[in-house]
Design an enzyme around this catalytic site. Structure first.
Site, PDB file in Angstrom:
ATOM      1  N   HIS A   1     -10.219   8.485  -6.955  1.00 33.36           N
ATOM      2  CA  HIS A   1     -10.058   7.177  -7.592  1.00 33.36           C
ATOM      3  C   HIS A   1      -8.846   6.467  -7.013  1.00 33.36           C
ATOM      4  CE1 HIS A   1     -10.838   4.292 -10.845  1.00 33.36           C
ATOM      5  NE2 HIS A   1      -9.524   4.162 -10.906  1.00 33.36           N
TER       6      HIS A   1
ATOM      7  N   ASP B   1      -6.592   3.082  -7.162  1.00 28.13           N
ATOM      8  CA  ASP B   1      -6.203   1.905  -7.950  1.00 28.13           C
ATOM      9  C   ASP B   1      -5.509   0.885  -7.061  1.00 28.13           C
ATOM     10  OD1 ASP B   1      -7.001   2.618 -10.673  1.00 28.13           O
ATOM     11  OD2 ASP B   1      -5.517   4.206 -10.517  1.00 28.13           O
TER      12      ASP B   1
ATOM     13  N   MET C   1      -7.917  -4.176  -9.140  1.00 27.13           N
ATOM     14  CA  MET C   1      -7.228  -4.927 -10.187  1.00 27.13           C
ATOM     15  C   MET C   1      -6.497  -6.076  -9.512  1.00 27.13           C
ATOM     16  SD  MET C   1      -5.941  -1.672 -12.443  1.00 27.13           S
ATOM     17  CE  MET C   1      -6.082  -0.481 -11.104  1.00 27.13           C
TER      18      MET C   1
ATOM     19  N   SER D   1      -6.770   9.967 -10.060  1.00 23.72           N
ATOM     20  CA  SER D   1      -6.208   8.716  -9.574  1.00 23.72           C
ATOM     21  C   SER D   1      -5.034   9.013  -8.663  1.00 23.72           C
ATOM     22  CB  SER D   1      -5.744   7.840 -10.733  1.00 23.72           C
ATOM     23  OG  SER D   1      -4.972   6.754 -10.247  1.00 23.72           O
TER      24      SER D   1
ATOM     25  N   MET E   1     -11.319   0.661 -19.629  1.00 24.09           N
ATOM     26  CA  MET E   1      -9.881   0.925 -19.561  1.00 24.09           C
ATOM     27  C   MET E   1      -9.375   1.313 -20.954  1.00 24.09           C
ATOM     28  SD  MET E   1      -8.975   0.612 -16.432  1.00 24.09           S
ATOM     29  CE  MET E   1      -7.214   0.805 -16.738  1.00 24.09           C
TER      30      MET E   1
ATOM     31  N   ASP F   1     -10.653   5.268 -17.980  1.00 23.99           N
ATOM     32  CA  ASP F   1      -9.393   5.390 -17.242  1.00 23.99           C
ATOM     33  C   ASP F   1      -8.248   4.983 -18.150  1.00 23.99           C
ATOM     34  OD1 ASP F   1      -7.286   5.348 -15.466  1.00 23.99           O
ATOM     35  OD2 ASP F   1      -8.130   3.839 -14.130  1.00 23.99           O
TER      36      ASP F   1
ATOM     37  N   HIS G   1     -10.993   0.860  -7.404  1.00 25.63           N
ATOM     38  CA  HIS G   1     -10.861   0.007  -8.594  1.00 25.63           C
ATOM     39  C   HIS G   1      -9.937  -1.157  -8.252  1.00 25.63           C
ATOM     40  CE1 HIS G   1      -9.174  -0.277 -12.983  1.00 25.63           C
ATOM     41  NE2 HIS G   1      -9.908  -1.323 -12.656  1.00 25.63           N
TER      42      HIS G   1
ATOM     43  N   PHE H   1      -0.101   0.384 -14.829  1.00 22.17           N
ATOM     44  CA  PHE H   1       0.800   1.520 -14.629  1.00 22.17           C
ATOM     45  C   PHE H   1       0.141   2.810 -15.102  1.00 22.17           C
ATOM     46  CE2 PHE H   1       3.558  -2.165 -15.103  1.00 22.17           C
ATOM     47  CZ  PHE H   1       4.417  -2.008 -14.016  1.00 22.17           C
ATOM     48  N   GLY H   2       0.475   3.922 -14.446  1.00 27.67           N
ATOM     49  CA  GLY H   2       0.045   5.230 -14.897  1.00 27.67           C
ATOM     50  C   GLY H   2       0.934   5.735 -16.017  1.00 27.67           C
TER      51      GLY H   2
ATOM     52  N   MET I   1      -3.757  -2.747  -6.936  1.00 22.13           N
ATOM     53  CA  MET I   1      -3.104  -3.716  -7.820  1.00 22.13           C
ATOM     54  C   MET I   1      -2.336  -4.740  -6.992  1.00 22.13           C
ATOM     55  SD  MET I   1      -1.573  -1.060 -10.616  1.00 22.13           S
ATOM     56  CE  MET I   1      -2.501   0.376 -11.152  1.00 22.13           C
TER      57      MET I   1
END
Length: 219
Positions: free
Chosen positions: A35, A37, A70, A10, A139, A177, A68, A145-146, A39
């Site tokens: 990957h 992300d 979100m 990610s 998920m 993930d 992905h 958040f990572g 958001m």
């Protein structure tokens, strides 16, 4: 049938000041997918990147761009992310009123379609979607958040989904993930996952460690 384990770093955990170089580095280190992300600060409590960034980083790797989303509403932005270079677009069940329609919108762009389930989203929401899917993303943290800790209850969800995929004889990637590291990677693979998203566990230690980190995740 479960596929060999593949790793999708990610880029949320990458150094954004040199994102292109980071993507080249994880590609060379053995990443299978990239990957991404996305958001929106609405569906999840964080804001990351948009389609222009995806377009800008696309030339840095020929690996699969696993995007992905979100975001909510999601349908309005699918075309832009497909045009920017996404190879797979994954949306959450809750990101719009009609997830089946969302999958149709994704496939109409000529890219692969995925659905993501939050920790509290039951696997039963997939019951009438399996035939439309190329990827299912479970998920194992709450998205946003990572660096969060792995939620172990999601192992049961992975097991149930793997059993259903196999019983239907479908070719669907089962991705996980959240909190994936060398230790939890073994658990999720045992539960049926074959595509592992890992941010912190991939990027820790800097570029000279990326290949070692990916190898540890692959097991």
């Amino acid at each position: 049938m479960q596929k060999p384990t593949r790793i999708a770093p990610s880029i949320l955990s990458a150094d954004f000041a040199k994102l292109g170089e980071e993507i080249k580095a994880i590609d060379a280190a053995g990443a299978d997918y990239i990957h991404i992300d996305v958001m929106d600060g609405h569906f999840v409590p964080n804001i990351t990147i948009g389609p222009d960034v995806v377009k800008a980083i696309k030339p840095y790797s020929k690996k699969v761009f696993d995007v992905h989303l979100m975001i909510q509403p999601v349908d309005l932005y699918i075309e832009a992310f497909a045009a920017a270079g996404a190879d797979i677009i994954t949306a959450h069940v809750e990101a719009g009123p009609h997830i089946h329609r969302t999958l149709q919108v994704i496939k109409a762009q000529g890219v692969k379609a995925g659905v993501s389930l939050n920790p509290s989203t039951p696997e039963s929401t997939l019951d009438y979607l399996y035939e439309e899917l190329d990827l299912i993303l479970v998920m194992s943290v709450n998205p946003g958040f990572g660096g969060q800790s792995f939620i172990s209850s999601q192992l049961r969800k992975l097991e149930a989904i793997r059993k259903r995929i196999d019983s239907l004889g479908l070719d669907i990637d089962l991705e996980v993930d959240g909190g994936v590291n060398a230790e939890t990677a073994r658990q999720v693979v045992s539960a049926g996952a074959d595509l592992l998203v890992a941010g912190s566990a991939t990027f820790k230690g800097g570029p000279e460690k990326y290949a070692e980190n990916i190898k540890a995740l692959r097991g």
